[in-house]
Motif scaffolding. Structure first.
Motif, PDB file in Angstrom:
ATOM      1  N   ILE A  60       0.839  -1.206   0.000  1.00  0.00           N
ATOM      2  CA  ILE A  60       0.000   0.000   0.000  1.00  0.00           C
ATOM      3  C   ILE A  60       0.870   1.249   0.000  1.00  0.00           C
ATOM      4  O   ILE A  60       0.563   2.245  -0.665  1.00  0.00           O
ATOM      5  N   GLU A  61       1.992   1.199   0.736  1.00  0.00           N
ATOM      6  CA  GLU A  61       2.920   2.323   0.753  1.00  0.00           C
ATOM      7  C   GLU A  61       3.479   2.573  -0.647  1.00  0.00           C
ATOM      8  O   GLU A  61       3.581   3.733  -1.089  1.00  0.00           O
ATOM      9  N   LYS A  62       3.826   1.516  -1.359  1.00  0.00           N
ATOM     10  CA  LYS A  62       4.363   1.656  -2.713  1.00  0.00           C
ATOM     11  C   LYS A  62       3.323   2.296  -3.633  1.00  0.00           C
ATOM     12  O   LYS A  62       3.642   3.185  -4.446  1.00  0.00           O
ATOM     13  N   ILE A  63       2.074   1.863  -3.496  1.00  0.00           N
ATOM     14  CA  ILE A  63       0.990   2.448  -4.298  1.00  0.00           C
ATOM     15  C   ILE A  63       0.860   3.939  -4.000  1.00  0.00           C
ATOM     16  O   ILE A  63       0.727   4.769  -4.903  1.00  0.00           O
ATOM     17  N   ALA A  64       0.907   4.282  -2.710  1.00  0.00           N
ATOM     18  CA  ALA A  64       0.748   5.678  -2.290  1.00  0.00           C
ATOM     19  C   ALA A  64       1.879   6.552  -2.807  1.00  0.00           C
ATOM     20  O   ALA A  64       1.659   7.688  -3.246  1.00  0.00           O
ATOM     21  N   LEU A  65       3.093   6.042  -2.762  1.00  0.00           N
ATOM     22  CA  LEU A  65       4.241   6.830  -3.192  1.00  0.00           C
ATOM     23  C   LEU A  65       4.247   7.054  -4.703  1.00  0.00           C
ATOM     24  O   LEU A  65       4.832   8.031  -5.191  1.00  0.00           O
ATOM     25  N   GLU A  66       3.598   6.176  -5.438  1.00  0.00           N
ATOM     26  CA  GLU A  66       3.527   6.322  -6.896  1.00  0.00           C
ATOM     27  C   GLU A  66       2.294   7.111  -7.330  1.00  0.00           C
ATOM     28  O   GLU A  66       2.133   7.421  -8.514  1.00  0.00           O
ATOM     29  N   ILE A 296      -0.202  16.137  -1.827  1.00  0.00           N
ATOM     30  CA  ILE A 296       0.096  14.753  -2.190  1.00  0.00           C
ATOM     31  C   ILE A 296       1.598  14.491  -2.242  1.00  0.00           C
ATOM     32  O   ILE A 296       2.046  13.345  -2.199  1.00  0.00           O
ATOM     33  N   LYS A 297       2.391  15.556  -2.285  1.00  0.00           N
ATOM     34  CA  LYS A 297       3.844  15.400  -2.321  1.00  0.00           C
ATOM     35  C   LYS A 297       4.434  15.099  -0.943  1.00  0.00           C
ATOM     36  O   LYS A 297       5.617  14.783  -0.829  1.00  0.00           O
ATOM     37  N   ARG A 298       3.614  15.203   0.114  1.00  0.00           N
ATOM     38  CA  ARG A 298       4.114  14.952   1.472  1.00  0.00           C
ATOM     39  C   ARG A 298       3.761  13.545   1.947  1.00  0.00           C
ATOM     40  O   ARG A 298       3.699  13.284   3.159  1.00  0.00           O
ATOM     41  N   THR A 299       3.574  12.624   1.024  1.00  0.00           N
ATOM     42  CA  THR A 299       3.157  11.261   1.369  1.00  0.00           C
ATOM     43  C   THR A 299       4.094  10.604   2.376  1.00  0.00           C
ATOM     44  O   THR A 299       3.657   9.998   3.358  1.00  0.00           O
TER      45      THR A 299
END
Length: 323
Positions: A60-66, A296-299
């Motif tokens: 989920i973290e990978k999805i969020a960062l992309e 969204i850049k502060r994920t």
């Protein structure tokens, strides 16, 4: 040996601050804190849907960062909807004839629904998730709390209205076919998870409501921004709540309509949230987030703050859960 309590995790709404939920899940996963069921509202419904569908916190973290803003927001419809809304307002003020229907939000939310379908499977239903999942929305016509979940987790002895929906070839056009016990809250089954997420995330004024039959559904935060109550109804014995909404801190940068609407909305519902958490949750986690909730850049920052907050309450959770 005594069986441990069933643990439910309630993930609240808070726009991009909802990324903090990922950090909480990462800490729980490493510490071996069991999660038997999950419920989410608004931003929390997105993370809850992914987690309940079998995605690990790291995935989920990978999805969020992309993630990019255009993956969530329907920018193409904003300009048209603004023109239609402005035309409607002007016509009403000047008492001019105006027959074009005015949209009920700046965006429709289709991109968000498509994003969820992409990662959990097209039109996946609540009964097909890896662990029980609950998602909340509100019928704006009368304030009814609408809960999407699998019907097996509904206690019919408590006050509730159970409504089942069937989807035909034209997915998105629900047909109500069965009603049980017409009482208070409404529990819906047979609805795709992605559509429920879209309804739960329909912030009034920003996203258009989701229509299901005669219901007009908006952001679940209007009634249940951190859905602890829903988990109790689903059978959770021990409820952990993650509140990433309004924290009481002064917001300095309110520079556009999105920030104005979102912050006003959160202030209005914050008092009710605190009261419900005090009575329904066993442990409350409140990540300290000092950043624009729309950024969204502060994920990475949001996720990190979730990790910090969860780490601080690990001992409390273990003590209460196992003792």
């Amino acid at each position: 040996m005594t069986a441990r309590p069933l643990v439910g995790l309630a993930l609240g709404g808070g726009v991009m601050r909802g990324m903090a939920h990922i950090g909480v899940l990462k800490v729980f996963n490493k510490a071996g804190i069991p999660i038997d069921m999950v419920a989410g509202t608004s931003a929390g419904s997105i993370v809850a849907a992914l987690y309940a569908s079998g995605h690990s916190p790291e995935r989920i973290e990978k999805i969020a960062l992309e993630l990019r803003s255009c993956d969530i927001f329907d920018y193409g419809t904003i300009y048209l909807n603004l023109l239609l809304i402005a035309g409607d307002v002007l016509a009403r003020v000047l008492h001019l004839p105006y027959s074009i229907p005015s949209p009920m939000g700046l965006m429709r939310g289709h991109r968000l629904e498509a994003l969820i379908n992409k990662y959990i499977g097209q039109n996946r239903l609540f009964g097909q998730t890896e662990i029980p999942l609950g998602i909340t929305a509100v019928d704006v016509r009368d304030g009814t709390l609408v809960v999407f979940l699998e019907s097996n987790f509904i206690d019919h002895e408590t006050k509730s209205l159970m409504v089942e929906y069937l989807y035909g070839k034209d997915v998105g056009t629900p047909v109500k076919f069965h009603t049980i016990v017409p009482l208070e809250d409404v529990f819906l089954k047979g609805i795709p998870v992605a559509l429920a997420v879209r309804a739960s995330s329909a912030v009034p004024g920003i996203f258009e409501p989701v229509r299901l039959g005669d219901r007009i559904l908006v952001d679940g935060g209007v009634r249940e921004n951190v859905p602890v109550y829903v988990l109790r109804r689903m059978g959770a014995d021990f409820v952990i709540a993650v509140d990433v909404g309004y924290s009481g801190h002064r917001v300095v940068d309110i520079s556009n309509i999105f920030k104005l609407l979102a912050n006003s909305f959160e202030i209005v519902i914050s008092e009710g949230i605190n009261l419900k958490l005090e009575h329904c949750a066993d442990v409350v986690i409140r990540p300290l987030i000092k950043a624009d909730p729309w950024d969204i850049k502060r994920t990475r920052y949001f996720i990190g703050q979730g990790e910090l907050a969860a780490t601080k309450v690990l001992d409390e959770i273990k003590q209460k859960l196992y003792n």
